[in-house]
Design an enzyme around this catalytic site. Sequence first.
Site, PDB file in Angstrom:
ATOM      1  N   ARG A  20       0.741  -1.095  -0.095  1.00 24.43           N
ATOM      2  CA  ARG A  20       0.190  -0.032  -0.130  1.00 24.43           C
ATOM      3  C   ARG A  20       0.807   1.320   0.011  1.00 24.43           C
ATOM      4  NH1 ARG A  20      -5.168  -0.392   0.519  1.00 24.43           N
ATOM      5  NH2 ARG A  20      -5.640   1.354   1.807  1.00 24.43           N
ATOM      6  N   LYS A  22       3.078   1.964  -1.975  1.00 25.24           N
ATOM      7  CA  LYS A  22       3.294   2.052  -3.553  1.00 25.24           C
ATOM      8  C   LYS A  22       2.251   2.830  -4.220  1.00 25.24           C
ATOM      9  CE  LYS A  22       6.375  -1.936  -3.704  1.00 25.24           C
ATOM     10  NZ  LYS A  22       6.795  -3.292  -4.296  1.00 25.24           N
ATOM     11  N   ARG A  23       0.949   2.676  -3.425  1.00 27.46           N
ATOM     12  CA  ARG A  23      -0.348   3.121  -4.451  1.00 27.46           C
ATOM     13  C   ARG A  23      -0.095   4.557  -4.521  1.00 27.46           C
ATOM     14  NH1 ARG A  23      -4.789   3.487   0.386  1.00 27.46           N
ATOM     15  NH2 ARG A  23      -3.805   4.332   2.126  1.00 27.46           N
ATOM     16  N   ASN A  71      -8.891  -4.791  -5.324  1.00 23.76           N
ATOM     17  CA  ASN A  71      -8.063  -3.612  -5.200  1.00 23.76           C
ATOM     18  C   ASN A  71      -6.524  -3.705  -5.565  1.00 23.76           C
ATOM     19  OD1 ASN A  71      -6.554  -1.523  -3.857  1.00 23.76           O
ATOM     20  ND2 ASN A  71      -7.940  -1.241  -2.339  1.00 23.76           N
ATOM     21  N   HIS A 107     -17.119  11.363 -11.727  1.00 24.62           N
ATOM     22  CA  HIS A 107     -15.857  11.763 -10.758  1.00 24.62           C
ATOM     23  C   HIS A 107     -16.348  12.478  -9.683  1.00 24.62           C
ATOM     24  CE1 HIS A 107     -11.411  11.841  -9.803  1.00 24.62           C
ATOM     25  NE2 HIS A 107     -11.800  13.107  -9.393  1.00 24.62           N
ATOM     26  N   ALA A 154      -9.521   8.498   2.604  1.00 27.90           N
ATOM     27  CA  ALA A 154      -9.859   8.028   1.142  1.00 27.90           C
ATOM     28  C   ALA A 154      -8.562   8.439   0.586  1.00 27.90           C
ATOM     29  CB  ALA A 154     -11.086   8.691   0.611  1.00 27.90           C
ATOM     30  N   HIS A 160     -15.993   5.730  -3.922  1.00 24.57           N
ATOM     31  CA  HIS A 160     -16.213   4.242  -3.863  1.00 24.57           C
ATOM     32  C   HIS A 160     -16.230   3.710  -2.620  1.00 24.57           C
ATOM     33  CE1 HIS A 160     -11.932   5.665  -3.015  1.00 24.57           C
ATOM     34  NE2 HIS A 160     -11.785   4.373  -2.304  1.00 24.57           N
ATOM     35  N   PHE A 300      -5.159  11.293  25.162  1.00 22.99           N
ATOM     36  CA  PHE A 300      -6.056  10.638  25.989  1.00 22.99           C
ATOM     37  C   PHE A 300      -6.816   9.445  25.222  1.00 22.99           C
ATOM     38  CE2 PHE A 300     -10.187   9.643  28.225  1.00 22.99           C
ATOM     39  CZ  PHE A 300      -9.700   9.404  29.602  1.00 22.99           C
TER      40      PHE A 300
END
Length: 333
Positions: A20, A22-23, A71, A107, A154, A160, A300
């Site tokens: 992840r 590298k995403r 994914n 989008h 996100a 998505h 806390f």
Amino acid sequence: MSEIRFDLITGKMVIIAVERAKRPHDFVIAHQEKKGSKNCPFCPGNEAMTPPALIEIKDKKGKWLVRGFPNKFGALNREEKEIEVPALYKAEYGYGVAEVIVESPYHDVTFGGLSVEQIKMVFHAIVERYKAIAEDKKIKYIQVFKNFGPRGGASLEHGHWQIIGTPFVPDLVNKEIEGTQDYIKKERKCPYCEIVQYEKEAGVRLIGENEYFLAIAPYASQYPYESWIIPKIHQEKFEDLDEKHLSGLAEILKPLIEKYEKEFDMPPYNIVLHTLPPEDLRNYHWHLEIAPRLTIAAGFELGTGVYINPVAPELAASVLKIDVLQPARKEVV
């Protein structure tokens, strides 16, 4: 490559997911300028940027309206490998499933801006993929969730949902289910059914309702303006939703998300499904929990696991009140 590592003291599980790192990130810091759709892998025309589709719901012209696929940078995957573990510790390879459900071809349309019918299609796709993932007997729990905004986790702007199947039942899930069993054993009633009846009658934490669902600000809310959506009838598993309950869920979730978007100017938030593990036979009552990320967990909270919520749920409910039958603005598909 992913690993599931276990804390030596508490046994708590952590997924170490180096892939992840590298995403690609649209969101690096909060309030960053919007990156737009030009190079978005979730936009129509860019399908080659994602793995092949596992599900597509299309219009009459053959254009997809909802699209799901693995994914590319999932925290878990179905590869099985041996890993080296230091003698002191316990770990195993990160077997699992990670999928994405793109909720619209547009989008810039937010979840609250979708039509009720479009939201219903999203849940149709989620239910179908949920059932397909559950066929893998190595998968013990399936988590469905939506992240919105950089502080909501996100990494891409385009709306998505995500579905992650794990080879274990998370501690939090087990604790919630066991607490349900304890209540039923003591009171002979489901605690969630009790909450539905009490909050409907009391009204002070009631946000809205329709024939099949109740939206409330939970009595012990961890987050400011947190809300739950609970089926009115006792329903143990999310994947058992029928057509009328799918419609009811879309009809109550849309105006609630619209209210968040309007009142708090598109706040970061998370929608999280709480449901019974696929092969679990214990009694439970599935529901959705919505947590706007308006504050940051500080010392806390991190040190004790106890959250300080500066907004009483009774006030939150009064602000979040919705009329399920009258959408707040024109719907966009």
